[in-house]
Design a protein around this motif. Sequence first.
Motif, short mmCIF file in Angstrom:
data_model
loop_
_atom_site.label_atom_id
_atom_site.label_comp_id
_atom_site.label_asym_id
_atom_site.label_seq_id
_atom_site.Cartn_x
_atom_site.Cartn_y
_atom_site.Cartn_z
N THR A 100 0.84 -1.19 0.00
CA THR A 100 0.00 0.00 0.00
C THR A 100 0.87 1.24 0.00
N ALA A 101 0.30 2.36 -0.39
CA ALA A 101 0.97 3.65 -0.25
C ALA A 101 0.34 4.45 0.88
N GLN A 102 -0.54 3.79 1.63
CA GLN A 102 -1.28 4.46 2.69
C GLN A 102 -0.71 4.10 4.06
N GLN A 103 -1.47 4.29 5.10
CA GLN A 103 -1.05 3.98 6.45
C GLN A 103 -0.53 2.55 6.55
N GLY A 104 0.64 2.41 7.17
CA GLY A 104 1.21 1.08 7.36
C GLY A 104 2.03 0.57 6.21
N ALA A 105 2.35 1.42 5.24
CA ALA A 105 3.16 0.99 4.10
C ALA A 105 4.52 0.50 4.57
N ASP A 106 4.99 -0.60 3.97
CA ASP A 106 6.29 -1.15 4.38
C ASP A 106 7.45 -0.50 3.62
N VAL A 107 7.14 0.34 2.63
CA VAL A 107 8.16 1.12 1.93
C VAL A 107 7.71 2.57 1.93
N ARG A 108 8.60 3.46 2.35
CA ARG A 108 8.27 4.88 2.39
C ARG A 108 9.38 5.70 1.74
N PHE A 109 8.98 6.76 1.02
CA PHE A 109 9.93 7.75 0.55
C PHE A 109 10.22 8.70 1.70
N VAL A 110 11.47 9.20 1.76
CA VAL A 110 11.81 10.18 2.79
C VAL A 110 12.69 11.26 2.17
N ALA A 111 12.43 12.51 2.56
CA ALA A 111 13.26 13.64 2.12
C ALA A 111 13.63 14.42 3.38
N LEU A 163 7.52 11.89 8.94
CA LEU A 163 7.73 10.44 8.95
C LEU A 163 8.60 9.97 10.10
N ILE A 164 9.73 10.64 10.32
CA ILE A 164 10.64 10.20 11.38
C ILE A 164 9.98 10.32 12.74
N ASP A 165 9.21 11.38 12.95
CA ASP A 165 8.47 11.52 14.21
C ASP A 165 7.53 10.34 14.42
N LEU A 166 6.80 9.96 13.37
CA LEU A 166 5.84 8.87 13.49
C LEU A 166 6.54 7.52 13.66
N MET A 167 7.73 7.39 13.10
CA MET A 167 8.50 6.17 13.31
C MET A 167 8.97 6.06 14.76
N LYS A 168 9.34 7.18 15.35
CA LYS A 168 9.76 7.18 16.76
C LYS A 168 8.61 6.75 17.67
N LEU A 169 7.38 7.07 17.25
CA LEU A 169 6.20 6.71 18.04
C LEU A 169 5.65 5.33 17.68
N ASN A 170 6.28 4.66 16.71
CA ASN A 170 5.80 3.36 16.20
C ASN A 170 4.43 3.45 15.53
N VAL A 171 4.06 4.65 15.11
CA VAL A 171 2.85 4.81 14.32
C VAL A 171 3.11 4.35 12.89
N ARG A 228 10.92 24.48 8.55
CA ARG A 228 10.71 24.89 7.16
C ARG A 228 11.95 24.69 6.31
N ASN A 229 13.12 24.74 6.95
CA ASN A 229 14.37 24.49 6.22
C ASN A 229 14.53 23.03 5.84
N MET A 230 13.78 22.14 6.48
CA MET A 230 13.86 20.70 6.20
C MET A 230 12.66 20.19 5.42
N ALA A 231 11.47 20.65 5.76
CA ALA A 231 10.23 20.13 5.19
C ALA A 231 10.16 20.40 3.69
N THR A 232 9.58 19.47 2.96
CA THR A 232 9.53 19.56 1.50
C THR A 232 8.10 19.73 0.98
N THR A 233 8.02 20.07 -0.30
CA THR A 233 6.72 20.25 -0.93
C THR A 233 5.90 18.97 -0.90
N ALA A 234 6.49 17.86 -1.34
CA ALA A 234 5.77 16.58 -1.37
C ALA A 234 5.44 16.11 0.04
#
Length: 333
Positions: free
Chosen positions: A24-35, A40-48, A110-116
């Motif tokens: 899936t590309a939705q919640q719980g996807a086992d592959v994620r894009f990261v920029a 995403l990293i915050d949610l990974m720290k929370l195990n969400v 804002r210096n880190m966050a991206t458009t996508a």
Amino acid sequence: MHTFEFIRPENPAAAVAKSAKAKTAQQGADVRFVAGGTTLIDLMKLNVETPARLLDINRLPFDKIEATPDGGLKIGATVRNSDLAHHPAVQRDYAVLSQALLSGATAQLRNMATTAGNLLQRTRCVYFRDTAMPCNKREPGTGCPAITGSNRTLAVLGTSEHCVATNPSDMCVAMAALEATIHVQGAKGSRAIRIGDFHLLPGSTPNRETVLEPGDLITHVTLPPPRSGSKQVYLKLRDRASYEFALASAAVVITISGGKVTQARIALGGVGTKPWRSPEAEAALVGKSADAANFRKAAEVALRNAKPQSENGFKIELAKRCLTHALKMATTA
């Protein structure tokens, strides 16, 4: 945090191919894009979020802001929010977008966050972010405790019996008013998606937030040519002046001739389960005098179908006043 594989795809096609293997590309996807990783990293720290693979797309050629042949603007997926907000063409022709970006988060984020990444920003509903609690968005079928629980900051538009979580983005509200188009490269080729069609209402499947499918990679966003003579404002109301999400916000792009509104584009934030464009409010303004009474009438129309929860009924009047004042600001600037 759980373990995962970190990969840097050499080109967009490789990124799509690797991501297409996900279920899936939705919640719980086992592959994620990261920029930037600011969500995403915050949610990974929370195990969400617990992806098995992270595909770093920072090296892909998506970091440019360029004019389009028709006079619009092309914004790469990995363009940082700060660069976009301060770009001369954005400040000149798409001021509502610059204002929205600068009202979000902090300078460091804002210096880190991206458009996508901003397009895919996740809700700040406390039940979604707490894995000890049930949440239909995180685990379908477990329930939505927010409906009878802590919902002061949550949605009053576009809700369902399964979810009342608010979309938190400022950028998306401005892009909705600017009628942006999102460009995606996927396993089945490339396609262009109007921003109004990109985010989904929760309905009975709140875990599905966008139309993205496995392998879909956002490459860029395009904005149509600026509207000649338009006035633009983004107004954000929140509990504190910085580093806070909107309780209500309004993005306004309006054109006036002879004291009457000739064209209007209106979107609301902080009150919807997705960035909330209001064609009804726009239609209520066109041909009318640009005055406070008509602005208030348009605001009433925009919130006509709002459904308050136990703690957030105040948002309906707040959003009406927010939109009314944003229209006043735009037309008296």
